[in-house]
Design an enzyme around this catalytic site. Structure first.
Site, mmCIF file in Angstrom:
data_model
loop_
_atom_site.group_PDB
_atom_site.id
_atom_site.type_symbol
_atom_site.label_atom_id
_atom_site.label_comp_id
_atom_site.label_asym_id
_atom_site.label_seq_id
_atom_site.Cartn_x
_atom_site.Cartn_y
_atom_site.Cartn_z
ATOM 1 N N ASP A 1 -16.243 5.390 15.936
ATOM 2 C CA ASP A 1 -15.115 4.505 16.203
ATOM 3 C C ASP A 1 -15.174 3.928 17.611
ATOM 4 O O ASP A 1 -14.825 2.764 17.832
ATOM 5 C CB ASP A 1 -13.790 5.256 16.021
ATOM 6 N N ASP B 1 -15.026 0.002 18.544
ATOM 7 C CA ASP B 1 -14.002 -0.561 19.430
ATOM 8 C C ASP B 1 -14.635 -1.322 20.588
ATOM 9 O O ASP B 1 -14.137 -2.381 21.004
ATOM 10 C CB ASP B 1 -13.105 0.554 19.968
ATOM 11 N N LEU C 1 1.843 -2.012 -17.443
ATOM 12 C CA LEU C 1 1.221 -1.201 -18.477
ATOM 13 C C LEU C 1 2.266 -0.376 -19.206
ATOM 14 O O LEU C 1 3.272 0.034 -18.625
ATOM 15 C CB LEU C 1 0.186 -0.246 -17.867
ATOM 16 N N GLU D 1 -9.365 5.578 -14.782
ATOM 17 C CA GLU D 1 -9.164 5.354 -13.354
ATOM 18 C C GLU D 1 -7.899 6.066 -12.887
ATOM 19 O O GLU D 1 -6.938 6.188 -13.654
ATOM 20 C CB GLU D 1 -9.003 3.846 -13.074
ATOM 21 N N LYS E 1 -4.289 6.313 -11.214
ATOM 22 C CA LYS E 1 -3.182 5.353 -11.079
ATOM 23 C C LYS E 1 -2.613 5.494 -9.671
ATOM 24 O O LYS E 1 -1.839 6.398 -9.382
ATOM 25 C CB LYS E 1 -2.094 5.602 -12.122
ATOM 26 N N ASP F 1 -0.562 5.117 -6.264
ATOM 27 C CA ASP F 1 0.867 4.979 -6.018
ATOM 28 C C ASP F 1 1.070 4.109 -4.780
ATOM 29 O O ASP F 1 1.276 4.597 -3.669
ATOM 30 C CB ASP F 1 1.496 6.359 -5.813
ATOM 31 N N ARG G 1 2.772 -8.585 -6.775
ATOM 32 C CA ARG G 1 2.931 -8.790 -8.218
ATOM 33 C C ARG G 1 4.251 -9.465 -8.538
ATOM 34 O O ARG G 1 4.345 -10.296 -9.443
ATOM 35 C CB ARG G 1 2.830 -7.450 -8.964
ATOM 36 N N GLU H 1 -4.693 -2.388 -5.575
ATOM 37 C CA GLU H 1 -3.540 -1.650 -5.050
ATOM 38 C C GLU H 1 -3.696 -1.450 -3.546
ATOM 39 O O GLU H 1 -4.724 -0.952 -3.076
ATOM 40 C CB GLU H 1 -3.443 -0.284 -5.738
ATOM 41 N N TYR I 1 -9.174 -3.075 -8.787
ATOM 42 C CA TYR I 1 -9.261 -2.484 -10.125
ATOM 43 C C TYR I 1 -9.240 -3.501 -11.271
ATOM 44 O O TYR I 1 -9.304 -3.121 -12.438
ATOM 45 C CB TYR I 1 -8.168 -1.444 -10.350
ATOM 46 N N LYS J 1 1.005 9.206 -17.482
ATOM 47 C CA LYS J 1 1.727 9.677 -16.309
ATOM 48 C C LYS J 1 1.725 11.204 -16.249
ATOM 49 O O LYS J 1 1.832 11.885 -17.274
ATOM 50 C CB LYS J 1 3.168 9.160 -16.327
ATOM 51 N N CYS K 1 33.822 4.145 5.517
ATOM 52 C CA CYS K 1 32.400 4.192 5.847
ATOM 53 C C CYS K 1 32.157 5.188 6.982
ATOM 54 O O CYS K 1 32.841 5.135 8.014
ATOM 55 C CB CYS K 1 31.925 2.800 6.256
ATOM 56 N N CYS L 1 31.131 2.970 10.303
ATOM 57 C CA CYS L 1 32.016 2.051 11.030
ATOM 58 C C CYS L 1 33.487 2.223 10.693
ATOM 59 O O CYS L 1 34.333 1.502 11.228
ATOM 60 C CB CYS L 1 31.601 0.603 10.768
ATOM 61 N N CYS M 1 30.269 -0.603 1.590
ATOM 62 C CA CYS M 1 31.036 -0.700 2.828
ATOM 63 C C CYS M 1 31.422 -2.154 3.043
ATOM 64 O O CYS M 1 30.593 -3.060 2.875
ATOM 65 C CB CYS M 1 30.200 -0.195 4.001
ATOM 66 N N CYS N 1 29.287 -3.143 10.788
ATOM 67 C CA CYS N 1 28.735 -1.842 10.412
ATOM 68 C C CYS N 1 27.339 -1.671 11.009
ATOM 69 O O CYS N 1 26.454 -2.503 10.753
ATOM 70 C CB CYS N 1 28.672 -1.712 8.894
#
Length: 701
Positions: free
Chosen positions: A34, A38, A84, A119, A121, A123, A142, A179, A231, A321, A421, A424, A439, A445
């Site tokens: 690195d 740099d 999907l 593959e 999935k 997140d 998307r 992703e 993907y 899932k 609230c 405030c 609120c 606020c």
């Protein structure tokens, strides 16, 4: 060095840095440390600064981010980005494969079973990258699948995304889907730094990735530890001959410079899919990124075409899932938090517990109806689930373990939403028929302050050019602004000092310091933009106040109907419903807003700060000379802007539309009028030039 030698060195450095970045982010096989990377980058920055004529938008130095865009443009996807279908059990996966086998006519066992690409999935946030002749030109989220947001400037800061494709003769058009995610190590490092500097940490890697891409200032995105995996494909120009399978296409994308997960495999039949699911599930806790399942895609494109689509999902792919992870813990208290839009959300403070490898001590209860349904109380034993592996939520209460007093009664009463609230002390409003409580202290606020300021300064509101999210965050965090009127007391010195504090807090050399002196032109421009916004219109002011349900059209209708602010402040709900398109719900929102003393005080403070607007006699649309007529503007006007002409016509009762139809009564044609003018003539619609428009407006001024 002479100029030719400098140019050659710049080209060599760019190539060397691109190759190093490719090996680090795509191949996971770095060739230089690195520190050396740099040093090379700094050398390139110095050469580019000395030779502006060598500037290149695709240079590795340009990934640090461009100036804030101020807003995101919509992008219509050439090919929809579909979602999907989900499977949650082995039986559902077997049914999915059985449908494909039946449809394809390959019911024989063994080799005849279809092959799938398997593959992880990821997140994160799905995005689309468009390349034209090998150069990255457009990146979008998307969105709803049909239309997303243009986040090109932010995506350019992610080093895993190539700005130019590798190889010769790149396609004329290539759209790559994938992703954007936040690696766990980067997420933890970022949060450790944030906590050490009293900054707000990110909630989780997925929200961190999504929030980073929606920053208005790309420099903020550049500081976030984001990565990318490709993907899928979107639009591809017809001269490209694609491989026959999805898995081979992913390998082809690797050769072009895109990172592709090394956990992509192929599997045959349902048994192969379930085996892959089990193996990835066993590795899940050791993966360097979050996943919430795996994805199965029919590998052969010809078979995908046979299967086709249903609704908004392909019939040839499915997401399997992982089951939600649940644990038990005890509730210490029930609190509420106020979001940026005023939504009041109840949550529980719990005894810390591990859920899916993450220690959590808070969980959402979503809304008051959910609290009542679950009957959650302090002291209860509750089951916590990480919903979608993201936000911990309370699933159910173990009533058998509820603590009771000596008389056998529950130790705690049922919870009720507070009336005021916690931020405030404004009233919390819960309108019948709505799930979310809010609120009412929008302008005062603290929890809503940043959102109020961003909306107040937006282009269609007070139009304060340059007042983006990064500046608003710092103004609020460092206490320069407590309400919207405080903007008009800011000085150039305030902005420079604030910016230096923000840069230093981020561990950076202050951007305001250039060549040993303070750069202030940007601050002068911002203060000038704020000053210019003092002169506004009533409709802009009403929209800028952020009254719920009051958009631009309603603000315009209110301004025309009442002409001045005081009659509007004095109007009751019945009077408000006399305004076109203002129904009972909107009238209630407006009346409640102006009934709050703090909102009236905020408006008074704006007046004291010099904000002013012309007040005129009320103009009822049904009384104007153009009442009931649809007018279309086309071409360029010399004396008026399009917005000014639209406002003048609407004040005379017209409805200004964007397209010509049989319902159009009049078309106003400026210079360079195009197809709208042609259509008007074809339909026999009356056409005015600019001179006639100006004469008409003068007669009815």
């Amino acid at each position: 060095m002479n100029e030719n030698a400098d140019a050659a060195r710049v080209a060599a450095l760019r190539q060397q840095l691109r190759e190093a970045s490719h090996r680090y982010h795509v191949l996971d096989d770095p060739t230089i440390p690195d520190s050396e990377y740099d040093a090379l980058l700094r050398e390139l920055e110095a050469l580019e600064a000395a030779h502006p004529e060598l500037a290149d938008p695709d240079s590795p130095t340009r990934r640090v981010g461009a100036p804030p865009s101020g807003r995101f443009e919509p992008v219509e996807h050439a090919i929809p980005m579909l979602s999907l279908g989900n499977a949650f059990s082995a039986a559902e996966v077997e049914d999915f494969v059985a449908r494909i086998v039946k449809e394809l006519g390959t019911a024989e066992p063994g080799p005849a079973e279809p092959v799938f690409s398997t593959e992880p999935k990821f997140d994160g946030l799905a995005i689309s990258l468009r390349y034209e002749h090998g150069r990255f030109v457009l990146g979008a989220t998307r969105g709803d699948g049909t239309t997303g947001e243009n986040v090109t400037a932010n995506l350019r800061t992610i080093k895993a995304i190539p700005l130019r494709l590798r190889g010769e003769n790149p396609p004329a058009v290539l759209e790559v889907r994938g992703e954007v995610y936040m690696p766990l190590a980067g997420f933890e490092k970022y949060n450790a730094h944030a906590l050490a500097h009293d900054e707000k940490p990110l909630a989780n890697p997925r929200n961190g990735a999504a929030g980073s891409l929606r920053q208005l200032d790309p420099a903020v995105t550049a500081r976030r530890p984001l990565a990318f995996y490709a993907y899928a494909l979107g639009e591809v120009s017809p001269e490209v001959t694609l491989p026959p399978t999805h898995s081979q296409t992913l390998q082809w994308l690797r050769t072009l410079g895109f990172p592709v997960s090394n956990r992509v495999e192929t599997a045959r039949g349902a048994s192969g899919l379930l085996d892959y699911f089990a193996r990835i599930g066993a590795q899940r806790e050791r993966l360097p990124f979050d996943i919430d399942g795996v994805v199965y895609k029919l590998d052969r494109y010809d078979q995908q075409r046979v299967m086709g689509f249903v609704a908004r999902a392909p019939r040839w792919a499915i997401a399997h899932k992982f089951p939600a992870q649940e644990v038990a813990t005890t509730v210490e208290s029930i609190e509420v938090s106020v979001g940026r839009t005023g939504a009041v959300t109840p949550w529980v403070q719990m005894a810390p517990v591990q859920v899916g490898g993450v220690t959590v001590s808070r969980a959402t209860l979503h809304n008051a109806d959910q609290v009542a349904r679950l009957d959650v109380r302090p002291g209860d034993t509750v089951i916590i689930r990480r919903a979608g592996d993201v936000i911990p939520e309370v699933v159910r209460v173990n009533l058998e373990l509820r603590p009771h007093d000596a008389h056998g009664r529950p130790r705690h009463h049922a919870w009720r939403m507070p009336r005021h609230c916690p931020e405030c002390d404004s009233a919390i409003e819960h309108i019948d028929g709505e799930v979310i409580a809010r609120c009412t202290g929008g302008l005062v606020c603290p929890a809503q302050r940043k959102q109020s300021l961003l909306h107040f300064g937006s282009r269609r509101a007070m139009d304060i050019d340059g007042l983006g999210e990064r500046f608003v965050d710092a103004l609020v965090e460092y206490g320069y602004v407590h309400g919207i009127a405080d903007l008009y007391r800011l000085t150039v010195e305030d902005f420079v000092a604030m910016k230096q504090r923000a840069d230093e807090a981020a561990g950076e050399v202050p951007e305001t310091v250039k060549a040993g002196k303070i750069a202030t032109k940007w601050a002068e421009n911002l203060v000038a933009a704020i000053a210019a916004s003092r002169s506004t219109t009533l409709e802009r002011l009403l929209f800028a106040l952020g009254i719920r349900e009051v958009g631009e059209a309603t603000a315009k209708a209110l301004a025309r109907h009442f002409g001045a602010l005081q009659p509007l402040l004095d109007a009751d709900e019945a009077a408000l419903q006399q305004v076109p398109d203002v129904g009972p719900v909107v009238a209630t929102r407006i009346a409640h807003f102006f009934a709050e003393p703090h909102n009236r005080a905020a408006i008074a403070a704006l007046r004291e700060a010099g904000v002013h607007w012309p007040e005129v006699a009320p103009q009822r649309a049904q009384e104007g000379p153009l009442a009931g007529k649809t007018v279309v503007l086309t071409g360029a006007l010399a004396a008026l802007t399009r917005d000014e002409a639209k406002a003048r016509l609407e004040a005379l009762g017209a409805k200004v539309a964007g397209s010509v139809s049989k319902k159009t009564a009049l078309v106003i044609a400026g210079s360079d009028a195009g197809s709208k003018l042609d259509k008007a003539r074809e339909l026999g619609i009356e056409v005015w030039d600019e001179a006639r428009l100006l004469a008409f407006l003068a007669d009815h001024a």
